[in-house]
Design a protein around this motif. Structure first.
Motif, mmCIF file in Angstrom:
data_model
loop_
_atom_site.group_PDB
_atom_site.id
_atom_site.type_symbol
_atom_site.label_atom_id
_atom_site.label_comp_id
_atom_site.label_asym_id
_atom_site.label_seq_id
_atom_site.Cartn_x
_atom_site.Cartn_y
_atom_site.Cartn_z
ATOM 1 N N ASN A 210 0.832 -1.205 0.000
ATOM 2 C CA ASN A 210 0.000 0.000 0.000
ATOM 3 C C ASN A 210 0.869 1.259 0.000
ATOM 4 O OD1 ASN A 210 -2.402 -1.375 -0.021
ATOM 5 N ND2 ASN A 210 -2.758 -1.225 2.175
ATOM 6 N N PRO A 211 0.377 2.368 -0.582
ATOM 7 C CA PRO A 211 1.143 3.622 -0.583
ATOM 8 C C PRO A 211 1.480 4.115 0.827
ATOM 9 C CG PRO A 211 -0.662 3.732 -2.166
ATOM 10 C CD PRO A 211 -0.858 2.472 -1.384
ATOM 11 N N SER A 212 0.639 3.778 1.812
ATOM 12 C CA SER A 212 0.885 4.233 3.190
ATOM 13 C C SER A 212 1.897 3.362 3.911
ATOM 14 C CB SER A 212 -0.425 4.239 3.979
ATOM 15 O OG SER A 212 -0.985 2.944 4.031
ATOM 16 N N SER A 213 2.379 2.305 3.258
ATOM 17 C CA SER A 213 3.348 1.402 3.882
ATOM 18 C C SER A 213 4.756 1.700 3.384
ATOM 19 C CB SER A 213 2.989 -0.054 3.554
ATOM 20 O OG SER A 213 4.060 -0.922 3.854
ATOM 21 N N TYR A 214 5.718 1.704 4.309
ATOM 22 C CA TYR A 214 7.114 1.877 3.906
ATOM 23 C C TYR A 214 7.869 0.545 3.992
ATOM 24 C CZ TYR A 214 7.678 2.426 9.022
ATOM 25 O OH TYR A 214 7.638 2.259 10.387
ATOM 26 N N PHE A 215 7.108 -0.567 3.965
ATOM 27 C CA PHE A 215 7.709 -1.891 4.010
ATOM 28 C C PHE A 215 7.719 -2.527 2.618
ATOM 29 C CE2 PHE A 215 5.812 -1.116 8.187
ATOM 30 C CZ PHE A 215 6.911 -1.327 9.004
ATOM 31 N N THR A 216 8.818 -3.193 2.279
ATOM 32 C CA THR A 216 8.911 -3.905 1.004
ATOM 33 C C THR A 216 9.222 -5.371 1.265
ATOM 34 O OG1 THR A 216 11.288 -3.436 0.760
ATOM 35 C CG2 THR A 216 9.757 -1.844 -0.178
ATOM 36 N N VAL A 217 8.592 -6.254 0.506
ATOM 37 C CA VAL A 217 8.808 -7.694 0.644
ATOM 38 C C VAL A 217 10.015 -8.100 -0.191
ATOM 39 C CG1 VAL A 217 7.841 -9.990 0.279
ATOM 40 C CG2 VAL A 217 6.350 -8.119 1.025
ATOM 41 N N GLU A 218 11.026 -8.679 0.456
ATOM 42 C CA GLU A 218 12.236 -9.109 -0.236
ATOM 43 C C GLU A 218 12.206 -10.597 -0.564
ATOM 44 O OE1 GLU A 218 14.642 -6.888 -1.158
ATOM 45 O OE2 GLU A 218 13.171 -5.448 -0.410
ATOM 46 N N ASN A 219 11.632 -11.390 0.322
ATOM 47 C CA ASN A 219 11.587 -12.844 0.114
ATOM 48 C C ASN A 219 10.451 -13.425 0.961
ATOM 49 O OD1 ASN A 219 12.442 -15.305 -0.955
ATOM 50 N ND2 ASN A 219 13.748 -15.732 0.802
ATOM 51 N N ILE A 220 9.880 -14.532 0.509
ATOM 52 C CA ILE A 220 8.781 -15.148 1.253
ATOM 53 C C ILE A 220 8.764 -16.657 1.022
ATOM 54 C CG2 ILE A 220 7.135 -14.695 -0.619
ATOM 55 C CD1 ILE A 220 4.986 -14.354 1.556
ATOM 56 N N LEU A 221 8.476 -17.398 2.086
ATOM 57 C CA LEU A 221 8.345 -18.852 2.013
ATOM 58 C C LEU A 221 7.037 -19.236 2.694
ATOM 59 C CD1 LEU A 221 9.476 -21.698 1.432
ATOM 60 C CD2 LEU A 221 10.568 -21.615 3.689
ATOM 61 N N ILE A 222 6.140 -19.904 1.967
ATOM 62 C CA ILE A 222 4.832 -20.286 2.503
ATOM 63 C C ILE A 222 4.758 -21.798 2.661
ATOM 64 C CG2 ILE A 222 2.347 -20.266 2.100
ATOM 65 C CD1 ILE A 222 2.674 -17.702 0.549
ATOM 66 N N THR A 223 4.353 -22.245 3.846
ATOM 67 C CA THR A 223 4.193 -23.676 4.112
ATOM 68 C C THR A 223 2.790 -23.939 4.643
ATOM 69 O OG1 THR A 223 5.156 -23.370 6.323
ATOM 70 C CG2 THR A 223 6.632 -24.097 4.579
ATOM 71 N N GLU A 227 -5.633 -27.286 7.120
ATOM 72 C CA GLU A 227 -6.567 -27.087 6.022
ATOM 73 C C GLU A 227 -6.844 -25.586 5.867
ATOM 74 O OE1 GLU A 227 -11.034 -28.463 4.551
ATOM 75 O OE2 GLU A 227 -10.132 -29.350 6.344
ATOM 76 N N ASP A 228 -6.448 -25.040 4.731
ATOM 77 C CA ASP A 228 -6.547 -23.605 4.453
ATOM 78 C C ASP A 228 -5.938 -22.778 5.580
ATOM 79 O OD1 ASP A 228 -7.114 -21.364 2.900
ATOM 80 O OD2 ASP A 228 -9.051 -21.045 3.875
ATOM 81 N N PHE A 229 -4.816 -23.243 6.095
ATOM 82 C CA PHE A 229 -4.084 -22.503 7.124
ATOM 83 C C PHE A 229 -2.602 -22.618 6.812
ATOM 84 C CE2 PHE A 229 -2.708 -21.331 11.437
ATOM 85 C CZ PHE A 229 -3.567 -20.264 11.662
ATOM 86 N N TYR A 230 -1.923 -21.470 6.697
ATOM 87 C CA TYR A 230 -0.552 -21.447 6.210
ATOM 88 C C TYR A 230 0.345 -20.612 7.115
ATOM 89 C CZ TYR A 230 -3.273 -22.730 2.125
ATOM 90 O OH TYR A 230 -4.164 -23.330 1.281
ATOM 91 N N LYS A 231 1.633 -20.885 7.011
ATOM 92 C CA LYS A 231 2.640 -20.067 7.684
ATOM 93 C C LYS A 231 3.496 -19.412 6.607
ATOM 94 C CE LYS A 231 6.643 -20.147 10.779
ATOM 95 N NZ LYS A 231 7.628 -20.979 11.500
ATOM 96 N N ALA A 232 3.712 -18.105 6.743
ATOM 97 C CA ALA A 232 4.544 -17.365 5.791
ATOM 98 C C ALA A 232 5.748 -16.777 6.526
ATOM 99 C CB ALA A 232 3.735 -16.250 5.130
ATOM 100 N N ASP A 233 6.937 -17.180 6.115
ATOM 101 C CA ASP A 233 8.179 -16.606 6.633
ATOM 102 C C ASP A 233 8.624 -15.537 5.635
ATOM 103 O OD1 ASP A 233 8.495 -18.292 8.971
ATOM 104 O OD2 ASP A 233 8.931 -19.918 7.572
ATOM 105 N N ILE A 234 8.636 -14.295 6.068
ATOM 106 C CA ILE A 234 8.844 -13.176 5.157
ATOM 107 C C ILE A 234 10.065 -12.357 5.561
ATOM 108 C CG2 ILE A 234 7.769 -11.141 4.104
ATOM 109 C CD1 ILE A 234 5.056 -12.263 4.973
ATOM 110 N N ASP A 235 10.898 -12.030 4.573
ATOM 111 C CA ASP A 235 11.991 -11.082 4.766
ATOM 112 C C ASP A 235 11.516 -9.726 4.266
ATOM 113 O OD1 ASP A 235 13.708 -13.028 5.747
ATOM 114 O OD2 ASP A 235 14.510 -13.517 3.769
ATOM 115 N N LEU A 236 11.448 -8.767 5.166
ATOM 116 C CA LEU A 236 10.989 -7.420 4.825
ATOM 117 C C LEU A 236 12.116 -6.410 4.942
ATOM 118 C CD1 LEU A 236 7.650 -7.205 6.854
ATOM 119 C CD2 LEU A 236 7.821 -7.346 4.382
#
Length: 248
Positions: A210-223, A227-236
């Protein structure tokens, strides 16, 4: 029609993951493009600054009025480019408080107060967040470290509020790195782990863009963890423009 609906329900997980991958890929593409533009402008600004400083120390080599006019126009052009880039970033940035009387004690009170406040906000929104974000609460913190720790904590505050607004179920890890100075802005790397449904994970990633966010996603791993429940490890990265204080 029923067969088509059955097919989509059966492969909903795969479609969700493909959608997440597409969003991440698009975000990384724009992030890379922005970094290239920033790098180019940085080099131009640095080159111009070095030329100006050289003229100050070697006045006999100062440019002619014609060249000064040309450089002035170029300066105005670079300022416009900078303003465009500034507006492309978020207008929201952390404003760390300054502790002057008893910095170490004031910093501890500040951490205690806002960690408790964030816990209450998260509880009201049914979001589980860590009980502590790793900031020192025992003993007295080295005064020299307080500006860095305060900036990190302000970034964590903004990030937690953004994640809570996105509706993610669980925040299991949130670790800020050391701020890195890059020309006219700073970058703080962050390790983040969140859990939730596919919609929650996708929505949270969108919130980072979003324009109001100063965070950028560099890398992400989803496991998948259910059932329809996930874990996301994100490098920001928290990208923070440094605004110089004007002397009054």
């Amino acid at each position: 029609m029923k067969k088509v609906l059955s097919f989509f329900k059966r492969y909903l997980l795969i479609f969700s993951l493909i959608l997440v991958g597409g969003i991440i890929g698009l975000g990384q593409f724009w992030n890379k493009k922005n970094k290239q533009e920033i790098k180019k402008i940085e080099e131009e600004i640095k080159k111009m600054y070095e030329e100006i400083k050289k003229y100050e120390t070697e006045k006999e080599k100062a440019p002619s009025p014609e060249l000064i006019g040309k450089l002035t126009k170029k300066k105005e052009f670079l300022e416009k480019q900078f303003d465009i880039m500034l507006n492309s970033f978020s207008t929201l940035y952390p404003l760390p408080p300054e502790f002057k009387k008893y910095p170490s004690i004031e910093f501890k009170e500040y951490v205690y107060f806002f960690e408790d406040k964030l816990q209450k906000i998260a509880k009201n929104r049914n979001v589980a967040i860590p009980s502590s974000f790793g900031f020192p609460k025992t003993g007295l913190v080295d005064v020299a470290q307080i500006p860095i720790l305060t900036l990190q904590f302000e970034v964590i505050k903004d990030l937690i509020k953004l994640i809570i607004d996105s509706g993610v179920t669980v925040v299991s890890n949130l670790t800020p790195g050391i701020p890195q100075k890059v020309s006219f802005y700073e970058v703080i790397p962050i390790k983040l782990s969140i859990s939730g449904s596919s919609n929650e994970i996708i929505r949270c990633i969108k919130y980072f863009d979003n324009p109001s966010s100063y965070f950028t996603v560099e890398n992400i791993l989803i496991t998948t963890i259910g059932e329809d429940f996930y874990k996301a490890d994100i490098d920001l990265n928290a990208v923070i423009l440094k605004v110089e204080k004007k002397e009054g």
